[in-house]
Design an enzyme around this catalytic site. Structure first.
Site, PDB file in Angstrom:
ATOM      1  N   MET A  26       0.852  -1.195   0.000  1.00 38.31           N
ATOM      2  CA  MET A  26       0.000   0.000   0.000  1.00 38.31           C
ATOM      3  C   MET A  26       0.890   1.248   0.000  1.00 38.31           C
ATOM      4  O   MET A  26       0.434   2.338   0.332  1.00 38.31           O
ATOM      5  CB  MET A  26      -0.947   0.000   1.200  1.00 38.31           C
ATOM      6  CG  MET A  26      -1.936  -1.170   1.124  1.00 38.31           C
ATOM      7  SD  MET A  26      -3.463  -0.898   2.033  1.00 38.31           S
ATOM      8  CE  MET A  26      -2.853  -0.672   3.666  1.00 38.31           C
ATOM      9  N   HIS A  33       9.390  -3.507   3.233  1.00 36.93           N
ATOM     10  CA  HIS A  33       9.018  -3.766   1.829  1.00 36.93           C
ATOM     11  C   HIS A  33      10.263  -4.115   1.006  1.00 36.93           C
ATOM     12  O   HIS A  33      10.234  -5.012   0.164  1.00 36.93           O
ATOM     13  CB  HIS A  33       8.358  -2.522   1.213  1.00 36.93           C
ATOM     14  CG  HIS A  33       7.104  -2.085   1.902  1.00 36.93           C
ATOM     15  ND1 HIS A  33       7.017  -0.911   2.613  1.00 36.93           N
ATOM     16  CD2 HIS A  33       5.885  -2.664   1.982  1.00 36.93           C
ATOM     17  CE1 HIS A  33       5.801  -0.777   3.098  1.00 36.93           C
ATOM     18  NE2 HIS A  33       5.092  -1.830   2.741  1.00 36.93           N
ATOM     19  N   LEU A 181       8.809  -2.791  11.732  1.00 38.75           N
ATOM     20  CA  LEU A 181       8.605  -1.663  10.816  1.00 38.75           C
ATOM     21  C   LEU A 181       7.193  -1.715  10.256  1.00 38.75           C
ATOM     22  O   LEU A 181       6.677  -2.772   9.908  1.00 38.75           O
ATOM     23  CB  LEU A 181       9.629  -1.700   9.676  1.00 38.75           C
ATOM     24  CG  LEU A 181      11.090  -1.539  10.076  1.00 38.75           C
ATOM     25  CD1 LEU A 181      11.955  -1.254   8.842  1.00 38.75           C
ATOM     26  CD2 LEU A 181      11.304  -0.434  11.108  1.00 38.75           C
ATOM     27  N   SER A 182       6.575  -0.541  10.185  1.00 39.10           N
ATOM     28  CA  SER A 182       5.211  -0.425   9.680  1.00 39.10           C
ATOM     29  C   SER A 182       4.995   1.009   9.241  1.00 39.10           C
ATOM     30  O   SER A 182       5.533   1.939   9.868  1.00 39.10           O
ATOM     31  CB  SER A 182       4.220  -0.756  10.808  1.00 39.10           C
ATOM     32  OG  SER A 182       2.938  -0.257  10.510  1.00 39.10           O
ATOM     33  N   ARG A 184       2.478   2.584   9.759  1.00 40.21           N
ATOM     34  CA  ARG A 184       1.732   3.251  10.845  1.00 40.21           C
ATOM     35  C   ARG A 184       2.653   3.783  11.943  1.00 40.21           C
ATOM     36  O   ARG A 184       2.221   4.609  12.746  1.00 40.21           O
ATOM     37  CB  ARG A 184       0.672   2.313  11.415  1.00 40.21           C
ATOM     38  CG  ARG A 184      -0.416   2.024  10.380  1.00 40.21           C
ATOM     39  CD  ARG A 184      -1.633   1.348  10.929  1.00 40.21           C
ATOM     40  NE  ARG A 184      -2.726   1.410   9.984  1.00 40.21           N
ATOM     41  CZ  ARG A 184      -3.097   0.419   9.150  1.00 40.21           C
ATOM     42  NH1 ARG A 184      -2.448  -0.715   9.155  1.00 40.21           N
ATOM     43  NH2 ARG A 184      -4.116   0.585   8.321  1.00 40.21           N
TER      44      ARG A 184
HETATM   45  O1  PAF Z   1      -0.010  -5.853   3.479  1.00 39.66           O
HETATM   46  C1  PAF Z   1      -0.412  -4.910   2.775  1.00 39.66           C
HETATM   47  O2  PAF Z   1       0.285  -3.935   2.540  1.00 39.66           O
HETATM   48  C2  PAF Z   1      -1.815  -4.966   2.199  1.00 39.66           C
HETATM   49  O3  PAF Z   1      -2.700  -5.573   3.083  1.00 39.66           O
HETATM   50  C3  PAF Z   1      -1.885  -5.629   0.814  1.00 39.66           C
HETATM   51  C4  PAF Z   1      -1.466  -7.096   0.884  1.00 39.66           C
HETATM   52  C5  PAF Z   1      -0.974  -4.887  -0.160  1.00 39.66           C
HETATM   53  C6  PAF Z   1      -3.307  -5.576   0.278  1.00 39.66           C
HETATM   54  O4  PAF Z   1      -3.764  -4.271   0.160  1.00 39.66           O
END
Ligand code: PAF
Length: 276
Positions: A26, A33, A181-182, A184
């Site tokens: 997202m 990531h 890590l997030s 948020r």
């Molecule tokens: O983990 C996430 O960032 C979200 O839940 C995902 C898997 C991209 C779905 O929107």
């Protein structure tokens, strides 16, 4: 890195991409990531990522509007990490008419933990990921274990719909003080950020106690929640579960376990888990 905004453009590109790994996100990209992209590189050199803030997985009182949208910075980081194609649709492209068709995950998987506190969340996640999988048609998809229940729900979806996709779960990336890590974490004030590692510390305490042979799971869970609450958190759950299905673990059984927690610090809701 090529940035693609439309389904038609991605479709046209797909046959040129070969064996493809996919990292759905997202956005508001952080080292968690990037670690998924790095893990993808162990499988193939063709990597696609997506950025789409999916309204369907946010409840009415959740943070959809304030969720950080940082496309330019995200794209730069993903390109640097080795992503070849970034799919970044807008809401009209993903949901051209009101989304009236949904993927409903198995009740027993979503009636616990996150599902108890975020009604409809996994329905939104499964629906968007099903759609992303239809568009991207990856051979491999990578998700972080920080969203442990999400990983389980999506693995099950792929298996139930016989989708030819290998789902890979990757370890949670943490700050030096243990905080997972997030995106948020960016909502935390300086003081909250200082206190936030307590969530992980409580999970480590439980993990170590269970490894040392403590079998009063109820007591361990309750005392962790009490400590969090008395330090100013609002704990939603701390639970020792079976890894296989995230149902409460039987202390007498020999089974692989994971301890999971969700708690609010100020207005920010944080989740974390540790495999035992
Ligand atoms: O983990 C996430 O960032 C979200 O839940 C995902 C898997 C991209 C779905 O929107």
């Amino acid at each position: 890195m090529r940035i693609v905004h439309s389904v038609a453009e991605f479709r046209a590109l797909r046959p040129t991409l070969g064996h493809l790994a996919f990292v759905p996100t997202m956005g508001n990209v952080h080292a968690g990531h990037i670690s998924l992209v790095q893990a993808a590189r162990e499988h193939t050199d063709q990597i696609a990522a997506s950025i789409f803030v999916n309204r369907l997985q946010f409840g009415p009182s959740e943070d959809f509007e304030r969720y950080p949208r940082t496309l330019a910075e995200d794209a730069a980081q993903l390109a640097e990490a080795g992503v070849g194609v970034l799919f970044a649709p807008d809401e009209n492209e993903m949901y051209p008419s009101p989304q009236s068709y949904h993927i409903e995950p198995a009740t027993e998987q979503v009636s616990v933990l996150e599902g108890e506190f975020r009604a409809g969340h996994f329905r939104g996640v499964a629906t968007v990921v099903m759609k992303l999988f239809q568009i991207v048609q990856p051979d491999i998809a990578l998700f972080g274990k920080k969203d442990y229940q999400q990983l389980m729900v999506l693995r099950n979806m792929v298996s139930q719909f016989a989708m030819p996709i290998e789902v890979v779960g990757c370890e949670t990336v943490r700050a030096q003080d243990g905080l997972a890590l997030s995106s948020r974490n960016g909502y935390l004030s300086t003081d909250e950020r200082r206190r936030a590692p307590q969530l992980n510390a409580e999970l480590r305490r439980i993990r170590d106690a269970v490894r040392d042979g403590h079998r009063d799971f109820g007591g361990l869970q309750e005392s962790a929640a009490e400590r969090l609450d008395s330090a100013g958190w609002r704990t939603e759950y701390v639970r020792i579960c079976r890894r296989a299905d995230l149902q409460p673990s039987d202390a007498a059984a020999k089974e692989a376990r994971v301890v999971l927690a969700a708690a609010r610090l100020g207005t920010t809701r944080l989740i974390d888990n540790l495999e035992i």
